[in-house]
Enzyme design. Structure first.
Site, PDB file in Angstrom:
ATOM      1  N   SER A 135      -5.645   5.399  12.614  1.00  0.00           N
ATOM      2  CA  SER A 135      -4.756   4.423  13.218  1.00  0.00           C
ATOM      3  C   SER A 135      -4.870   4.564  14.734  1.00  0.00           C
ATOM      4  CB  SER A 135      -3.324   4.710  12.739  1.00  0.00           C
ATOM      5  OG  SER A 135      -2.422   3.833  13.358  1.00  0.00           O
ATOM      6  N   LYS A 161      -7.623   1.055  11.960  1.00  0.00           N
ATOM      7  CA  LYS A 161      -6.391   0.252  12.004  1.00  0.00           C
ATOM      8  C   LYS A 161      -5.953   0.142  13.457  1.00  0.00           C
ATOM      9  CE  LYS A 161      -1.845   1.569  10.836  1.00  0.00           C
ATOM     10  NZ  LYS A 161      -0.899   2.033   9.804  1.00  0.00           N
ATOM     11  N   LEU A 162      -5.745  -1.096  13.902  1.00  0.00           N
ATOM     12  CA  LEU A 162      -5.277  -1.307  15.270  1.00  0.00           C
ATOM     13  C   LEU A 162      -3.792  -1.622  15.246  1.00  0.00           C
ATOM     14  CD1 LEU A 162      -8.057  -3.698  16.690  1.00  0.00           C
ATOM     15  CD2 LEU A 162      -8.055  -1.190  16.605  1.00  0.00           C
ATOM     16  N   LYS A 163      -3.048  -0.981  16.119  1.00  0.00           N
ATOM     17  CA  LYS A 163      -1.645  -1.360  16.293  1.00  0.00           C
ATOM     18  C   LYS A 163      -1.636  -2.618  17.156  1.00  0.00           C
ATOM     19  CE  LYS A 163       0.563   2.147  14.296  1.00  0.00           C
ATOM     20  NZ  LYS A 163       1.498   1.958  13.171  1.00  0.00           N
ATOM     21  N   ASP A 189      -1.666  -3.416  12.310  1.00  0.00           N
ATOM     22  CA  ASP A 189      -0.284  -3.048  11.970  1.00  0.00           C
ATOM     23  C   ASP A 189       0.631  -3.485  13.112  1.00  0.00           C
ATOM     24  OD1 ASP A 189       2.065  -1.934  11.112  1.00  0.00           O
ATOM     25  OD2 ASP A 189       1.378   0.153  11.181  1.00  0.00           O
ATOM     26  N   ASN A 191       4.100  -3.307  12.983  1.00  0.00           N
ATOM     27  CA  ASN A 191       5.372  -2.567  13.031  1.00  0.00           C
ATOM     28  C   ASN A 191       6.563  -3.478  13.342  1.00  0.00           C
ATOM     29  OD1 ASN A 191       3.302  -0.139  14.236  1.00  0.00           O
ATOM     30  ND2 ASN A 191       4.684   0.389  12.566  1.00  0.00           N
ATOM     31  N   GLU A 214      -0.342  -5.553   8.487  1.00  0.00           N
ATOM     32  CA  GLU A 214       0.727  -4.688   7.984  1.00  0.00           C
ATOM     33  C   GLU A 214       2.049  -4.979   8.705  1.00  0.00           C
ATOM     34  OE1 GLU A 214      -0.472  -0.637   8.362  1.00  0.00           O
ATOM     35  OE2 GLU A 214       1.495   0.170   7.848  1.00  0.00           O
ATOM     36  N   ASP A 239       5.080  -1.978   4.804  1.00  0.00           N
ATOM     37  CA  ASP A 239       5.212  -0.550   5.079  1.00  0.00           C
ATOM     38  C   ASP A 239       6.707  -0.248   5.227  1.00  0.00           C
ATOM     39  OD1 ASP A 239       4.979   2.059   5.912  1.00  0.00           O
ATOM     40  OD2 ASP A 239       4.107   1.616   7.859  1.00  0.00           O
ATOM     41  N   LYS A 263       4.568   5.489   1.867  1.00  0.00           N
ATOM     42  CA  LYS A 263       4.892   6.708   2.618  1.00  0.00           C
ATOM     43  C   LYS A 263       5.930   7.476   1.809  1.00  0.00           C
ATOM     44  CE  LYS A 263       3.645   5.325   7.249  1.00  0.00           C
ATOM     45  NZ  LYS A 263       4.024   4.293   8.202  1.00  0.00           N
ATOM     46  N   GLY A 291       0.790   7.356   7.274  1.00  0.00           N
ATOM     47  CA  GLY A 291       1.053   8.660   7.873  1.00  0.00           C
ATOM     48  C   GLY A 291       2.170   8.581   8.892  1.00  0.00           C
TER      49      GLY A 291
HETATM   50 MG    MG Z   1       2.694   0.905   9.446  1.00  0.00          MG
END
Ligand code: MG
Length: 367
Positions: A135, A161-163, A189, A191, A214, A239, A263, A291
């Site tokens: 990530s 995975k790119l935020k 992702d 968030n 995500e 998530d 998770k 994670g």
């Molecule tokens: Mg996430």
């Protein structure tokens, strides 16, 4: 077994590079480590809670307090405790899943060490190594992002995975696709950084052939995710929304996702995580293991979970050196883009006490 005492320890582990998401930035992992002491041996767990309640409602001081004042006293009264009995015994306490997960995991570790069985065997793992994804936090510039991704790919990571956040989405994704090609396994992702009004902006990601997007919307907005899932070609993954088996079932029923990031810490432990995995397998929904910047104690348990058959996408279980220069267990290393699932009793890792003592900022013994 009976819990005779427990230790709640806070340790600070500096990160090798700061990790920024749409919600927060952190330069260190402050970990709450739980050790249960029983007549048959000890068990360890890494509680997922962070010092600030910016990512999850639960936070470290709150988790420590609820464990010390409510959860542990209940468990210590039980004459015979097993991991399977932890959640039922703690049912009177609402929420606080990360705190409950830490206790269930520590009890499971003690129980399995006493029985000579590994987490992987207990949970039903079908492989002895899992593909490693990484990530990538939001960096200061595109050049920095490309350099980080290049480094991770050179190390052998199988998936990037790119935020993302509004203003940092199509441009970095396009840049990574152009530089590293269409075959790179790539996902993003958010968030929870977008709203229902951002469907068009998120649809712009469809052209990049992403594995998934995500948690684009707020955790509580399952209907919004269902609407978005219908509007996007990119698979929607949840998530933060999934805090229980029941919510996972509701999400699948609503069509709010076609992939799930599990998770264990957020859902109350590895037993519920396994139940969510089983539910997803029954629905043909692929899952992967997320994670929370875990120490080796938490990473080891996550690897066992990620070895279950429904975990068909690479997770965020990276090598230790992606996060820490020094960990409290022996480091996990990449082997041909994979990480070995520990096979020893319990989590299969040993805490290096002199390192842990050096990183510890507080420790309380409850008995
Ligand atoms: Mg996430």
């Amino acid at each position: 077994m009976k819990i005779d005492a427990a230790e709640l320890r806070v340790a600070r582990l500096p990160l090798v590079i700061p990790f920024r998401t749409s919600q927060a930035s952190q330069a260190e992992r402050v970990a709450l480590l739980v050790r249960v002491i029983t007549g048959q041996g000890e068990g360890w767990a890494d509680c997922g809670a962070s010092p600030e309640p910016w990512y999850e409602p639960e936070f470290l001081s709150g988790a420590r307090a609820v464990i010390a004042e409510h959860l542990l006293p209940t468990l210590m009264q039980a004459p015979d405790i097993t991991a399977a009995r932890v959640q039922p015994l703690l049912a009177q306490v609402k929420g606080n899943e990360m705190a409950k997960a830490a206790l269930e995991t520590a009890v499971l570790d003690a129980e399995l060490r006493a029985a000579g069985m590994s987490f992987a065997q207990y949970l039903g793992a079908v492989t002895d190594r899992v593909p490693a994804g990484v990530s990538v936090g939001i960096p200061g510039s595109l050049a920095e992002l490309l350099s980080q991704v290049e480094g991770y790919l050179a190390e052998g990571y199988q998936r990037i995975k790119l935020k993302i956040e509004p203003g940092w989405d199509t441009e970095p994704v396009r840049a990574v696709r152009e530089r590293f090609g269409p075959d790179l396994a790539l996902q993003v992702d958010a968030n929870q950084a977008y709203s229902r009004h951002d469907a068009r902006r998120l649809r712009a990601l469809d052209e990049f052939g992403l594995l998934l997007v995500e948690q684009p919307l707020a955790a509580g907005d399952l209907p919004g995710h269902a609407e978005l899932a219908r509007a996007l070609a990119t698979p929607v993954c949840l998530d933060e929304s999934v805090t229980s088996l029941r919510l996972a079932a509701v999400a699948l029923e609503l069509g709010a996702c076609s992939v799930l990031n599990i998770k264990a810490a957020r859902v109350g432990g590895y037993l519920t995580a396994r139940a969510i995995h089983d539910l997803c397998v029954a629905h043909g929904v692929p899952v992967w293991c997320g994670g929370l910047l875990e120490t080796g104690v938490g990473r080891a348990a996550n690897l066992a979970l990620a070895a279950l058959p429904g975990f068909t996408l690479p997770g965020d279980v990276s090598a230790t050196d992606r996060y820490f220069a020094e960990d409290i267990t022996a480091p996990f290393v990449l082997e041909d883009g994979h990480i070995r699932v520990p096979a020893g009793p319990g989590t299969g890792v040993e805490v290096i006490m002199d390192v842990l003592e050096r990183l510890t900022v507080s420790c309380e013994l409850l008995c």
